[in-house]
Design an enzyme around this catalytic site. Structure first.
Site, mmCIF file in Angstrom:
data_model
loop_
_atom_site.group_PDB
_atom_site.id
_atom_site.type_symbol
_atom_site.label_atom_id
_atom_site.label_comp_id
_atom_site.label_asym_id
_atom_site.label_seq_id
_atom_site.Cartn_x
_atom_site.Cartn_y
_atom_site.Cartn_z
ATOM 1 N N LYS A 1 0.765 -1.282 -0.119
ATOM 2 C CA LYS A 1 -0.122 0.051 0.137
ATOM 3 C C LYS A 1 0.824 1.445 0.031
ATOM 4 C CE LYS A 1 0.353 1.254 4.610
ATOM 5 N NZ LYS A 1 0.701 2.510 5.299
ATOM 6 N N THR B 1 -3.719 5.497 3.041
ATOM 7 C CA THR B 1 -2.377 5.950 2.669
ATOM 8 C C THR B 1 -2.606 6.780 1.286
ATOM 9 O OG1 THR B 1 -1.672 4.110 3.803
ATOM 10 C CG2 THR B 1 -0.086 5.226 2.389
#
Length: 329
Positions: free
Chosen positions: A188, A245
């Site tokens: 991620k 994120t």
């Protein structure tokens, strides 16, 4: 319950402050100057400014004392320093309490996940859990609700943690899929750098949504190849952490991508960041694993080309947009 937190960055400090509401917490601070500043001002002005400490959380630079009475140790440090910290813990104390690994990514050089590093240093008898999920330190410290996943082969260890975490406003879910949770936590950050470049280039929300969706596809492909469960990567440690994120304004990895899109060199970005952006270190390992296991990861490859100075963000974007059309799944 007595909890020791190893790591005095934003995440370690936030965990210490949050958990101290319902548990006895001591945070280990390696840097004596930082410890002095924390004790003097009642807050971690360097990593978590504006968050005042209550009297229930203590800070110490004596690792032996920090570990000796702990019922649980939380390692809130960059993965790059995990092995050396584990060895320091072994040398400082023979306490056999459980450990929570609140770190993401790969060990530099070996490409090993945090749980693999832990088992090599501590063996398989000490309970351990890998903590991941969408959780900014600032949100946790401000007592805003967050949800995380704790991956462990030891369900009883999770059960001992669920209560203290829940009373601190952290909703926790159990998983046995350590590989899937670790893959989500590592990949991620790489996709978030791409998301930052996408936003910085002015491509708009539609392009950002498409990039994150295709990034999830890359994450799931690698997780499956390594033996993880695809369902894990649609959960908190995969899709949840990816969304936070890539879209959250506090994301360091997204910030790296934004700065790259503005023409700044990665060396300058890292120097001025003040925090660790795990995606920078993880990109090479993600791409290496993709090659080894024949997983197609064009977004990760594009990020790598920019970080290595082989392409500009605009050129990397063009390479992705000009790829031949294919079936979505």
């Amino acid at each position: 319950m007595k909890i020791s937190v190893i790591g005095s960055g934003a995440w370690g400090t936030a965990l210490g402050v949050s958990l101290s509401a319902t548990a006895d917490v001591t945070v280990y601070v390696r840097n004596p100057d930082l410890l002095d500043d924390i004790l003097r001002h009642g807050e971690n002005r360097r990593y978590l400014p504006g968050v005042r400490f209550s009297g229930k959380v203590e800070f110490s630079s004596n690792l032996e004392n920090v570990l000796s009475q702990a019922d649980c140790v939380i390692l809130a440090i960059p993965t790059a320093g995990l092995r050396s910290t584990l060895r320091d813990c072994l040398a400082a104390s023979d306490n056999s309490c459980g450990y929570v690994l609140a770190c993401k990514g790969f060990e530099h050089g070996s490409g090993k996940f945090p749980q693999d590093v832990f088992s090599e240093e501590f063996g398989l008898q000490i309970p351990a859990a890998l903590l991941s999920g969408p959780s900014f330190a600032a949100d946790l410290a401000a007592k805003k609700p967050v949800a995380v996943v704790l991956a462990s082969t030891n369900k009883s260890f999770f059960d001992t943690l669920e209560g203290p975490l829940g009373r601190a406003g952290i909703r926790s879910y159990y998983s046995r899929d350590l590989i899937g949770v670790a893959v989500g936590g590592a990949v991620k950050n790489v996709i978030a750098i791409a998301a930052g470049m996408c936003e910085g280039l002015g491509f708009g929300s539609s392009a950002s949504a498409a990039l994150v969706t295709r990034g999830l596809n890359e994450m799931m492909g690698l997780g499956n190849a390594l033996g993880g469960d695809a369902r894990t990567l649609t959960g908190l440690s995969g899709l949840g952490d990816l969304a936070l994120t890539c879209f959250g304004d506090l994301s360091r990895n997204k910030g790296v991508g934004l700065a790259l899109a503005r023409g700044r060199a990665i060396q300058e970005i890292e120097k001025n960041l003040g925090h660790v952006a795990e995606g920078v270190m993880a990109t090479d390992e993600v791409c290496r694993l993709a090659t080894t296991f024949s997983v197609e990861m064009p977004i990760a490859n594009a990020v790598q080309s920019v970080l290595q100075g082989l392409a500009t963000p605009s050129q990397a974007a063009e390479s992705l947009l000009s790829r031949p059309s294919k079936s979505e799944v």
